[in-house]
Scaffold this active site. Structure first.
Site, PDB file in Angstrom:
ATOM      1  N   LYS A   1       0.808  -1.220   0.000  1.00 44.36           N
ATOM      2  CA  LYS A   1       0.000   0.000   0.000  1.00 44.36           C
ATOM      3  C   LYS A   1       0.845   1.277   0.000  1.00 44.36           C
ATOM      4  CE  LYS A   1      -4.023  -2.046   0.021  1.00 44.36           C
ATOM      5  NZ  LYS A   1      -3.662  -3.458  -0.107  1.00 44.36           N
TER       6      LYS A   1
HETATM    7  C1  LIG Z   1     -10.007  -3.288  -1.256  1.00 48.75           C
HETATM    8  C2  LIG Z   1      -9.316  -4.014  -0.143  1.00 48.75           C
HETATM    9  N1  LIG Z   1     -10.001  -4.276   0.982  1.00 48.75           N
HETATM   10  C3  LIG Z   1      -9.431  -4.901   2.018  1.00 48.75           C
HETATM   11  C4  LIG Z   1      -8.117  -5.306   1.980  1.00 48.75           C
HETATM   12  C5  LIG Z   1      -7.554  -6.053   3.135  1.00 48.75           C
HETATM   13  O1  LIG Z   1      -6.459  -5.431   3.716  1.00 48.75           O
HETATM   14  P1  LIG Z   1      -5.518  -6.215   4.711  1.00 48.75           P
HETATM   15  O2  LIG Z   1      -4.633  -7.091   3.888  1.00 48.75           O
HETATM   16  O3  LIG Z   1      -4.768  -5.128   5.434  1.00 48.75           O
HETATM   17  O4  LIG Z   1      -6.386  -6.994   5.634  1.00 48.75           O
HETATM   18  C6  LIG Z   1      -7.350  -5.060   0.841  1.00 48.75           C
HETATM   19  C7  LIG Z   1      -5.956  -5.488   0.783  1.00 48.75           C
HETATM   20  O5  LIG Z   1      -5.279  -5.602  -0.162  1.00 48.75           O
HETATM   21  C8  LIG Z   1      -7.964  -4.403  -0.256  1.00 48.75           C
HETATM   22  O6  LIG Z   1      -7.286  -4.147  -1.380  1.00 48.75           O
END
Ligand SMILES: Cc1ncc(COP(=O)(O)O)c(C=O)c1O
Length: 376
Positions: free
Chosen positions: A183
């Site tokens: 990110k």
């Molecule tokens: C649109 C979206 N939602 C949720 C997530 C989940 O994030 P995390 O990996 O921090 O749980 C991601 C992760 O890539 C994402 O791209």
């Protein structure tokens, strides 16, 4: 040439200094020093009242659903085109995900596709700010309010994006962010839940700490809940990155500008959209390649990979995933969601790491052009 990665952070001495300070000092009574600073600065940046640092965005969505009291029998609307993390927590709480189609330009859910999925069982919607682009969150929130539907804005990929000057993640009952290594702002793994609602904030603090209330006697749990905490080291890294957020976002926008310029003459390739009144932070530079070229995304990714360029597929429609093969809703969505099914097979994310320079972008665009025009 070294392989060009799909994603990657921009780490400076500031991040290294903060993490070093945290690993040296932040133990026992000082354990939360950086959390407090990170959460306060994050809430200020977003223009919201509360921010809670968590181990992931997935846990932030899970806690949002729990705090909103979403239960078995309830339906939660999620866009077709997103990472499964947007939808998986709906199943964690025993509710049913309902997959809505996307808009052909923004690639996000729209007010219309949302409206098409509302039933008397709908309790929440999780609009996703895909790849840094925003849907019309004002219209979506107004529609949701009208139907008594809660909004969890999944801004995992959109830190710093804006709609009419208001930051992504600040529109709904809660907003959620990811600080995964890919990110724009990273803590390695990590997430944040933001809200203006005092009741949700208090409930989230309680649920993420094994169901105990701050101020209660020690080790006194009143509900069985969860352990969702970020470490001090991650919070220190997050704070350092947040203090550099304008620089990180400017560079993301600069990289997208290079893609636009290098690929401007390439007809039949559609890039990320920035709707009037919005600011896109272009987490993932994404190209939808006209089907007239005859390449599936899988073939394109393979051919780009052969030239040392890492690409990723545009998200598969969630309703097409084996994970949802037994869900009746998924079968309905497969029939309904024409746009997601038309776009997804031809979309690729191209390298978007913060380490990219103009020369590499030129190489990526040149390679894509050669492949599409069969000049291999
Ligand atoms: C649109 C979206 N939602 C949720 C997530 C989940 O994030 P995390 O990996 O921090 O749980 C991601 C992760 O890539 C994402 O791209």
């Amino acid at each position: 040439m070294e392989r060009i990665p799909i994603a990657g952070p921009w780490i400076t001495k500031k991040e290294i200094d903060y993490v070093t300070a945290a690993v040296t000092r932040c133990w026992y009574q000082n354990a939360n020093l950086y959390h407090d600073r990170f959460e306060k600065a994050f809430a200020e940046y977003l223009g919201v009242r509360y921010a809670v640092a968590l181990p992931s965005c997935t846990s932030a969505i899970h806690l949002s659903l729990l705090a909103l009291n979403i239960k078995p029998g309830d339906e939660v609307i999620v866009p077709e085109a997103t990472w499964i993390a947007s939808a998986a927590p709906v199943s964690y709480v025993g509710a049913t995900p309902v997959f809505a189609d996307i808009d052909p330009q923004s690639w996000c859910i729209s007010e219309e596709t949302f409206a098409a999925c509302i039933t008397p069982k709908t309790r929440a919607i999780i609009p996703v700010d895909l790849y840094g682009g925003l849907p019309d969150m004002v219209a979506i929130c107004a529609h949701a309010r009208h139907h008594g539907v809660a909004v969890i804005e999944d801004a995992a990929e959109a830190i710093g994006s804006e709609l009419r000057g208001k930051k992504a993640g600040s529109f709904g009952d809660t907003g959620v962010f990811s600080f995964h290594g890919s990110k724009t702002l990273t803590t390695g793994e990590g997430g944040m839940l933001v809200t203006d609602r005092e009741d949700i904030f208090q409930r989230v603090l309680f649920l993420r700490d094994h169901g105990r209330q701050l101020g209660n006697k020690m080790f006194w749990n009143t509900e069985v809940a969860h352990k969702y905490k970020m470490s001090s080291l991650q919070a220190a890294l997050g704070l350092a990155q947040l203090e550099r957020i304008d620089e990180l976002i400017s560079h993301k926008r600069e990289i997208f500008g290079w893609y636009r310029a290098e690929a401007a003459h390439l007809e039949g390739v559609t890039w990320n959209y920035e709707a009037p009144g919005t600011k896109n932070t272009y987490w993932m530079n994404t190209a939808i390649v006209d089907k007239k070229f005859g390449f599936s995304k899988e073939t394109l990714i393979k051919l780009m990979g052969d030239k040392n360029i890492d690409c990723r597929p545009f998200f598969y429609p969630l309703s097409s995933l084996p994970a949802y093969r037994n869900l009746e809703e998924a079968q309905r969505a497969q029939q309904r969601n024409r746009v997601a099914y038309e776009i997804s097979p031809y979309g690729i994310n191209v390298p978007s790491a913060l380490s990219l320079d103009k020369e590499k972008v030129k190489y990526v665009c040149g390679t894509l052009e050669n492949i599409l025009l069969e000049k291999r």
